[in-house]
Design a protein around this motif. Structure first.
Motif, PDB file in Angstrom:
ATOM      1  N   ASP A  73      49.413  34.297  45.888  1.00 17.71           N
ATOM      2  CA  ASP A  73      50.056  35.093  44.836  1.00 17.71           C
ATOM      3  C   ASP A  73      51.503  35.422  45.178  1.00 17.71           C
ATOM      4  O   ASP A  73      52.379  35.367  44.308  1.00 17.71           O
ATOM      5  CB  ASP A  73      49.282  36.393  44.605  1.00 17.71           C
ATOM      6  CG  ASP A  73      48.083  36.180  43.696  1.00 17.71           C
ATOM      7  OD1 ASP A  73      47.998  35.122  43.060  1.00 17.71           O
ATOM      8  OD2 ASP A  73      47.242  37.085  43.626  1.00 17.71           O
ATOM      9  N   GLU A 118      54.720  34.127  43.103  1.00 19.76           N
ATOM     10  CA  GLU A 118      55.728  35.052  42.559  1.00 19.76           C
ATOM     11  C   GLU A 118      57.127  34.672  43.053  1.00 19.76           C
ATOM     12  O   GLU A 118      58.087  34.706  42.292  1.00 19.76           O
ATOM     13  CB  GLU A 118      55.399  36.490  42.963  1.00 19.76           C
ATOM     14  CG  GLU A 118      56.349  37.535  42.414  1.00 19.76           C
ATOM     15  CD  GLU A 118      56.070  37.928  40.967  1.00 19.76           C
ATOM     16  OE1 GLU A 118      54.998  37.581  40.435  1.00 19.76           O
ATOM     17  OE2 GLU A 118      56.948  38.573  40.365  1.00 19.76           O
ATOM     18  N   THR A 173      47.350  40.307  41.713  1.00 16.00           N
ATOM     19  CA  THR A 173      46.824  39.759  40.461  1.00 16.00           C
ATOM     20  C   THR A 173      45.384  40.234  40.339  1.00 16.00           C
ATOM     21  O   THR A 173      44.776  40.682  41.322  1.00 16.00           O
ATOM     22  CB  THR A 173      46.844  38.224  40.411  1.00 16.00           C
ATOM     23  OG1 THR A 173      45.987  37.714  41.439  1.00 16.00           O
ATOM     24  CG2 THR A 173      48.242  37.657  40.553  1.00 16.00           C
ATOM     25  N   ARG A 208      52.287  35.916  35.528  1.00 18.73           N
ATOM     26  CA  ARG A 208      52.674  37.034  36.391  1.00 18.73           C
ATOM     27  C   ARG A 208      53.499  38.077  35.633  1.00 18.73           C
ATOM     28  O   ARG A 208      54.000  39.018  36.223  1.00 18.73           O
ATOM     29  CB  ARG A 208      53.415  36.503  37.619  1.00 18.73           C
ATOM     30  CG  ARG A 208      52.603  35.509  38.452  1.00 18.73           C
ATOM     31  CD  ARG A 208      51.284  36.108  38.930  1.00 18.73           C
ATOM     32  NE  ARG A 208      51.483  37.233  39.801  1.00 18.73           N
ATOM     33  CZ  ARG A 208      51.664  37.141  41.125  1.00 18.73           C
ATOM     34  NH1 ARG A 208      51.610  35.961  41.701  1.00 18.73           N
ATOM     35  NH2 ARG A 208      51.851  38.213  41.834  1.00 18.73           N
ATOM     36  N   GLY A 259      48.985  41.071  36.643  1.00 17.92           N
ATOM     37  CA  GLY A 259      49.034  39.745  36.066  1.00 17.92           C
ATOM     38  C   GLY A 259      47.870  38.916  36.545  1.00 17.92           C
ATOM     39  O   GLY A 259      46.913  39.427  37.140  1.00 17.92           O
ATOM     40  N   LYS A 311      46.560  34.999  38.301  1.00 18.79           N
ATOM     41  CA  LYS A 311      46.935  34.017  39.306  1.00 18.79           C
ATOM     42  C   LYS A 311      47.248  32.655  38.679  1.00 18.79           C
ATOM     43  O   LYS A 311      46.539  32.233  37.757  1.00 18.79           O
ATOM     44  CB  LYS A 311      45.724  33.855  40.220  1.00 18.79           C
ATOM     45  CG  LYS A 311      45.978  33.538  41.658  1.00 18.79           C
ATOM     46  CD  LYS A 311      44.636  33.398  42.380  1.00 18.79           C
ATOM     47  CE  LYS A 311      44.843  33.264  43.866  1.00 18.79           C
ATOM     48  NZ  LYS A 311      45.162  34.567  44.481  1.00 18.79           N
TER      49      LYS A 311
END
Lengths: 281, 281
Positions: free
Chosen positions: A81, A85, A250, B95, B118, B120
């Motif tokens: 994750d 991001e 998430t 996200r 959010g 994944k």
């Protein structure tokens, strides 16, 4: 039939982790001692209710290790994750995703026509500061974008073929403000900076100045020096993407984390080895 | 010394491509006949000024091919950028990058605290509609995110190992509105849709309804049915990323395109083979 609460192993929680907002995943298997809900001051709560607790959910592994407690951490649950991001922020900064979104929402596409060009990610040189499990996942993703990757870390990784740089800049002796004015100048006006680590690794005042003056192209920031406060100058800039410290979070990773923590606790209470035991370096 | 203008080969431009906003890259090497700047109607301009022009810059290769003209296209100049934008939009939708950016800019992080989670990207199943050079670049990137990829296209690609689906939905006979209600229902409430192709491949009214009702999780849209007009319902939704048809455009790709066009024109005027010759299928 569920066993009565008092037969469940006790789990002491001093402050609730963020995912408690979405329900307590431990309640079915552990007697959760919810210190933060007690009217007692913490020492009073501990002596009244937690004398026999053998497991603690907290942040701050170092102090637990110093007292000889076995510590299990989140392992690599968050690596995907955070890496996602980081790449998402890089694309959003270079391709001006949020600025474009504002442009359309404000009706400017129909009114003004062309939106100013963004810049390419594919092929851009990428330097990764810290090549742990997250950094490696970032590198793997950016390689697929055709980006040549190099890295900095405390020590060269023998298993990694990316070029290694011992220092981010020549003055670097610690991580606090390691991204300073000299690094920003080296990035230059076509360079961007992504931070999904900690706010304090960047000299935020210098970064703000660089962004305001266009000395670097842009920045994607998930973390800040004084959260949740964000430097006011950034709030009106189109060349930054601001994110409220959510790179690790998430729905799926929260679920994965809760499962991993439960598995570690079950291992502990069954005298089995911890799954993600922290071993001192 | 530069040769005088009249000795340069003539290049007829009926409508200026968008990159002419950033300067005419052909001016140094070609006599550019700028039809759109002439007060004459087009037939008048052509008979007065373009009788001897042998090269034309335009969109719409099909009609040129039908008249037996050799056509060179943009080749794969844009593939990286469009693929980058597709992945950037997917990350931004999942996200919640732009919603998070708004949240921070409005001061809500300090006021309200936690931002809603959010979802994944890593590991999510991805279906690519159209596996040309852009689709292949999208697939390559998403594989690095751990996403299992499958694809739809007119014909199965023998050189590709991703699972092939002959139709996006069982009713599909054409590309117009091929992404219809049945596809949106199949995506479901955890599914997202990214469009970097053409607006008309999606039934936009159905998409808007699905997004408003939360029947799909979100969408990243670079193209729309009636550009530059965007359905008003989308302008206030947090689960969409809106982009003003810029997936192909970066500073770098404009530069690359201009260089490729010049190289094709120089090849043509030197009686060499075109570099990105379009061959009828």
């Amino acid at each position: 039939m569920e066993p009565p609460l008092r037969d469940l192993p006790q789990l002491l929680v001093i402050n609730p982790p963020a995912f408690f907002n979405y329900g307590d995943p431990f309640a079915a298997k552990f007697a959760v001692l919810r210190a933060w809900e007690s009217p007692l001051p913490l020492p009073g709560f501990l002596s009244a209710h937690a004398q026999s607790a053998r497991a603690l959910l907290c942040s701050g592994a170092a102090r637990c290790r110093r007292r000889g407690m076995a510590v299990a951490n989140a392992g690599e649950v968050f690596s995907d994750d955070v890496a996602d991001e980081a790449v998402g922020l890089a694309l959003a900064v270079l391709r001006r995703v949020s600025a474009a979104d504002r442009f359309v929402r404000r009706g400017l596409w129909a009114e003004e026509g062309d939106f100013a060009l963004g810049s390419k990610l594919a092929g851009k040189r990428v330097g990764i500061v810290g090549l742990g499990s997250i950094g490696l996942q970032v590198a793997k993703r950016l390689e697929a974008f055709g980006c040549p990757v190099s890295y900095n870390s405390r020590t060269k990784k023998p298993s990694v073929s990316y070029p290694f740089y011992a220092n981010v800049n020549s003055q670097q002796t610690q991580t606090h403000h390691m991204i300073d004015k000299s690094v920003l100048l080296a990035l230059g006006k076509d360079g961007i900076l992504i931070n999904v680590c900690r706010g304090a690794i960047i000299d935020e005042k210098e970064l703000v100045q660089s962004l305001v003056r266009g000395e670097i192209r842009g920045a994607g920031l998930d973390v800040f020096e004084n959260e949740p406060n964000v430097p006011e100058e950034l709030l009106s800039l189109d060349n930054v993407i601001l994110s409220p410290h959510v790179a690790v979070f998430t729905e799926e990773s929260f679920q994965d984390l809760a499962e991993l923590m439960i598995a570690n606790l079950e291992a502990f209470f069954s005298n089995e080895p911890l799954i993600t035991l922290v071993i001192d370096e």
